[in-house]
Design a protein around this motif. Structure first.
Motif, PDB file in Angstrom:
ATOM      1  N   GLU A  46      60.428  46.670 -42.009  1.00  0.00           N
ATOM      2  CA  GLU A  46      61.599  46.976 -41.182  1.00  0.00           C
ATOM      3  C   GLU A  46      62.078  45.733 -40.439  1.00  0.00           C
ATOM      4  N   PHE A  63      63.506  59.184 -38.639  1.00  0.00           N
ATOM      5  CA  PHE A  63      64.672  58.309 -38.621  1.00  0.00           C
ATOM      6  C   PHE A  63      65.753  58.977 -39.446  1.00  0.00           C
ATOM      7  N   SER A  64      66.966  58.549 -39.221  1.00  0.00           N
ATOM      8  CA  SER A  64      68.057  59.154 -39.976  1.00  0.00           C
ATOM      9  C   SER A  64      68.671  58.103 -40.890  1.00  0.00           C
ATOM     10  N   GLU A  94      73.921  50.431 -38.101  1.00  0.00           N
ATOM     11  CA  GLU A  94      73.146  51.609 -37.718  1.00  0.00           C
ATOM     12  C   GLU A  94      71.725  51.522 -38.256  1.00  0.00           C
ATOM     13  N   GLU A  95      71.573  50.923 -39.424  1.00  0.00           N
ATOM     14  CA  GLU A  95      70.226  50.803 -39.989  1.00  0.00           C
ATOM     15  C   GLU A  95      69.347  49.901 -39.138  1.00  0.00           C
ATOM     16  N   ARG A 123      69.462  49.782 -35.930  1.00  0.00           N
ATOM     17  CA  ARG A 123      68.993  50.657 -34.838  1.00  0.00           C
ATOM     18  C   ARG A 123      67.881  51.577 -35.327  1.00  0.00           C
ATOM     19  N   GLU A 124      68.045  52.098 -36.551  1.00  0.00           N
ATOM     20  CA  GLU A 124      67.008  52.976 -37.098  1.00  0.00           C
ATOM     21  C   GLU A 124      65.714  52.187 -37.309  1.00  0.00           C
ATOM     22  N   SER A 125      65.847  50.933 -37.750  1.00  0.00           N
ATOM     23  CA  SER A 125      64.648  50.116 -37.959  1.00  0.00           C
ATOM     24  C   SER A 125      63.883  49.944 -36.665  1.00  0.00           C
ATOM     25  N   LYS A 176      63.811  52.007 -34.236  1.00  0.00           N
ATOM     26  CA  LYS A 176      63.141  53.292 -34.007  1.00  0.00           C
ATOM     27  C   LYS A 176      61.849  53.378 -34.811  1.00  0.00           C
TER      28      LYS A 176
END
Lengths: 164, 412
Positions: free
Chosen positions: B125, B265-266, B284-285, B287-289, B291
């Motif tokens: 990530e 994660f979404s 956005e990915e 931000r997900e990473s 998370k």
């Protein structure tokens, strides 16, 4: 046998050769003549619905009668299954039908197979070499009889044949 | 195969004013873009057929970075190939290591210890963030927004320094091993990661400030290089290029590898399938990473970082230097390899560019019989002509960029 393999065997009794399942991967071998029909079935049948092309690849088995193996791997986004379809072609007539009409991404992938392994694709819109130069004279690099160090002027390197 | 889009730039013969137009001799112009061009991100030539400034047809000419990696794989053992994978996508080496090790583990039917899975997922990530930062900086630079580049590269440097600390290399890392990872995180690295988790999310907003209301950025990304979901699938696009068109396909969710099943994660999905949507997905990915990394940090328990399968995995380094048997074992594993079973597997991993897959055919013995690398960059280039048709010549550059293309991986 896997349900998908059974379905293909029923739909194509003459074209079906064998199905293998190993490590969770389903690989179905079909005859070259019915390869395009099987792929069309996988692409268009609502139960198969394989709309995503994963890769097109090839394997060289120089000791066998039908020397080259062409591999298509397809995936269904809605059904979430991945199927590998394989077919064998002999060296003297290594032509298979192109799948560009089913998956447009096949255009580049099949060009790469042609470039590296020398398998030709019938009905391909633009079958040229892709990674090697257009006028590359030394054959097909991923064939097993192509030496690792290359051909031509590289044969004259002394240190390659030196036992040292 | 017919191109459905209308060609807006042609003179309409039915139009009442057409007759008053002067008759000019028009012919298509051929233009070579590349092989040396700063925004092709490597050595790539594209032959552009132009009508005025519009692209009629573009033919990518690839292979300038072809090094025969698939052929080399057949000549070496499985362990020996790991450093070669670094050189595929040299911007994001960790992901290539990960994808390759996962493929060999699938071939050998091995499981990896829990802690190693968490470490792998976290580093993957981090690498995804690096990849997206690199993409964001260079894409904005290509379009003309230079400032973002400095900000993204400032943060990318922080992360690359961690890799330096982790394995001694910033780009060609070779940190993943078959069956685990080379070494565990040390305490200082864990502290740095924890600090970064709080430091980074505001920085993402900072990048957005530069771009969100930037007229040039919007004009050159919104509605540019649109591709429908159906076409994207047919071309085999993957990663943000596919999800930008709204297709829910992410191997992290559907293959259930690494520590991803244990993290929440979404998957951001686009609507219009244009360059802007793909940009938004990458933001956005990131931000997900963050998370995912945070959850991994919280869940991770102490334990081994390498599977205990002596016939396949490498012995620990401290034993290799002190113990003769371990040294011989290491030597044999590298020079002769381990005995792989007969069979063939395909294993795809969600790299930040798309699906990076390895198709390995084994006939037993220590060397793969055939290894095919499914590289997303190569397959994305196949869609270039279709996506670029009808756009201006300057858009060609943003369309390369939108795939996040790296020629090392494309040409292999």
């Amino acid at each position: 046998m896997h349900a998908i393999a059974e379905q293909i065997q029923q739909s194509f009794p003459t074209g079906f050769v064998k199905a293998e399942e190993w490590r969770g991967d389903l690989a179905i071998t079909v005859k070259r003549e019915s390869l395009h029909d099987v792929c069309e079935f996988l692409r268009k049948d609502p139960a198969m619905d394989c709309d995503y092309i994963v890769h097109v690849s090839s394997v060289d088995w120089p000791d066998e009668d039908e020397r080259f193996e062409i591999v298509y791997e397809v995936y269904s986004i809605r059904k979430r299954h991945r199927i590998r379809i394989k077919a064998r072609v002999p060296e003297h007539d290594c032509v298979v039908d192109s799948m560009v009409d089913l998956w447009r991404g096949c255009e580049f992938m099949e060009r790469e197979v042609f470039d590296m392994m020398g398998i030709r694709f019938a009905n391909h819109p633009d079958l040229r070499r892709i990674l090697m130069p257009d006028d590359y004279p030394e054959g097909y690099p991923l064939r097993k009889d192509f030496p690792l160090q290359g051909k031509g002027w590289r044969d004259t390197f002394d240190f390659l044949n030196d036992p040292a | 195969m017919e191109d459905q889009r209308e060609t807006v730039y042609k003179v309409d013969p039915e139009h009442p004013e057409t007759e008053s137009l002067p008759t000019l001799r028009t012919e298509e112009l051929l233009l070579n873009m590349g092989p040396q061009h700063p925004s092709t991100h490597g050595v790539l030539k594209v032959i552009l057929e132009l009508e005025g400034e519009r692209l009629v047809k573009s033919t990518p000419v690839m292979g300038y970075l072809h090094r025969g990696v698939e052929k080399l794989a057949e000549a070496g053992t499985y362990h020996q190939f790991i450093p070669h994978t670094d050189r595929l996508d040299y911007v994001c080496a960790m992901y290539n290591n990960f994808a390759y090790c996962r493929a060999v583990e699938k071939l050998m039917d091995m499981t990896v210890p829990d802690r190693a899975e968490y470490l792998r997922t976290m580093v993957a990530e981090i690498q995804r963030i690096i990849g997206h930062l690199f993409w964001l900086g260079t894409q904005a630079l290509d379009i003309g927004a230079m400032t973002v580049f400095f900000y993204t590269f400032r943060d990318r440097e922080i992360l690359l320094d961690w890799f330096d600390e982790l394995c001694g290399a910033r780009l060609t890392t070779s940190w993943y091993r078959i069956g685990g990872v080379e070494n565990d995180f040390n305490d200082s690295l864990i502290n740095k990661i924890r600090q970064f988790l709080d430091y980074f999310p505001p920085k993402i907003d900072e990048y957005i400030i530069f771009l969100e209301k930037n007229r040039i950025w919007l004009a050159r990304t919104v509605g540019v290089a649109t591709i429908s979901a159906e076409d994207a699938l047919s071309f085999g696009l993957s990663g943000p290029s596919l999800r930008g068109s709204g297709v829910d396909y992410d191997l992290r969710k559907y293959e259930q590898y690494g520590a991803y099943p244990k993290c929440e994660f979404s998957i951001p999905l686009g609507k219009n399938g244009d360059t802007y949507d793909r940009y938004w997905i990458r933001i956005e990915e990131m931000r997900e990473s963050i998370k995912i990394i945070r959850q991994c940090m919280d869940q991770m328990q102490p334990g081994p970082v390498m599977a205990e399968v002596p016939s396949v995995t490498l012995p620990p380094k401290d034993r290799v230097f002190k113990n003769l048997e371990s040294m011989i074992q290491q030597f044999k594993l590298f020079s002769q390899g381990f005995d792989a079973p007969v069979g063939e597997i395909y294993c795809g991993t969600e790299a930040h560019k798309g699906e990076l897959g390895f198709y390995i055919v084994s006939t037993g013995g220590g060397q793969p019989y055939r290894m095919k690398i499914r590289s997303p960059s190569f397959i994305h280039m196949g869609a270039f002509d279709y996506m670029a048709r009808g756009y201006m010549i300057s858009d060609a550059i943003t369309i390369f960029g939108t795939y996040d293309i790296v020629m090392g991986e494309c040409d292999r």
